[in-house]
Design an enzyme around this catalytic site. Structure first.
Site: not given
Length: 215
Positions: A128, A41, A130, A113-114, A39
């Site tokens: 998101n 970020n 990356h 993965i949603l 966590g």
């Protein structure tokens, strides 16, 4: 008379402040953050909201797909947090608990993965970060140290981070903000990871402000 006048002026000032405070709360944007790890970020987002770098926003919910320190960070800041075990039902269970007034969903070190339906339902409101310069080193299996090892093995001259919209295609959404740095011959996957984290901390708050429509 001067005393009464001063009292009236003070009352009027308090009313104005109260009204401004109400307006501020009305305009406050609600952010939901999804995490899977430490966590860091998430902490960066918390700190930049507290400092005002991210404007008119609050974190209404933190959701994790596994036991992780990100949940503890949320608890430490009195932010509502929920654990939904990863699996085929994650997206549907998330849909059931996510607040209707959510303005933005942020994936901050989130590894599951949603489902496409979830991404489509929240199109334009889910982002998101990356750890690479997309479209390079994106897609299934490209996360964390896997990305950094691939960058070193390919002898890339640069790497970086990308904040992008989330779509049904993994790491295929439009880039919102991207920043690069030089990769030298002395770099290792570990040093590249350190550099990526610094870039992430820099661009994430800027990208969030941009998506929320803040100046």
């Amino acid at each position: 008379m001067p005393l009464q006048s001063g009292l009236v002026n003070n009352i009027e000032s308090l009313v104005k402040v109260s009204n401004l405070d109400k307006a501020h709360k009305i305009n406050m944007k609600n952010i939901v953050i999804l995490v899977s790890g430490s966590g860091s970020n998430l902490q960066r987002i918390i700190d930049t909201i507290d400092s005002g770098e991210i404007q008119n926003a609050k974190i209404s919910l933190v959701v994790a797909d596994r036991e992780c320190y990100g949940l503890e960070r949320a608890q430490n800041h009195n932010i509502k947090n929920v654990l939904i075990p990863r699996g085929k039902n994650f997206s549907s269970e998330l849909s059931e608990i996510i607040p209707e007034n959510t303005d933005l969903i942020v994936l901050a070190g989130f590894l599951s993965i949603l489902k496409p339906e979830f991404c489509e339902n929240w199109s334009g409101k889910i982002i998101n970060i990356h750890p690479a310069l997309l479209p390079k080193y994106g897609g299934k299996g490209m996360w964390g140290h896997h990305v950094h090892h691939a960058v070193i093995e390919a002898k890339e001259k640069e790497s970086g981070a990308t904040v992008h919209f989330v779509t049904p295609g993994i790491d295929e959404g439009e880039a919102i903000l991207q920043k690069s740095f030089a990769v030298t011959e002395k770099d290792t996957p570990e040093t590249v990871a350190e550099k990526v984290h610094l870039v992430e901390y820099e661009i994430f708050p800027i990208a969030i402000n941009k998506v929320l429509g803040n100046k």
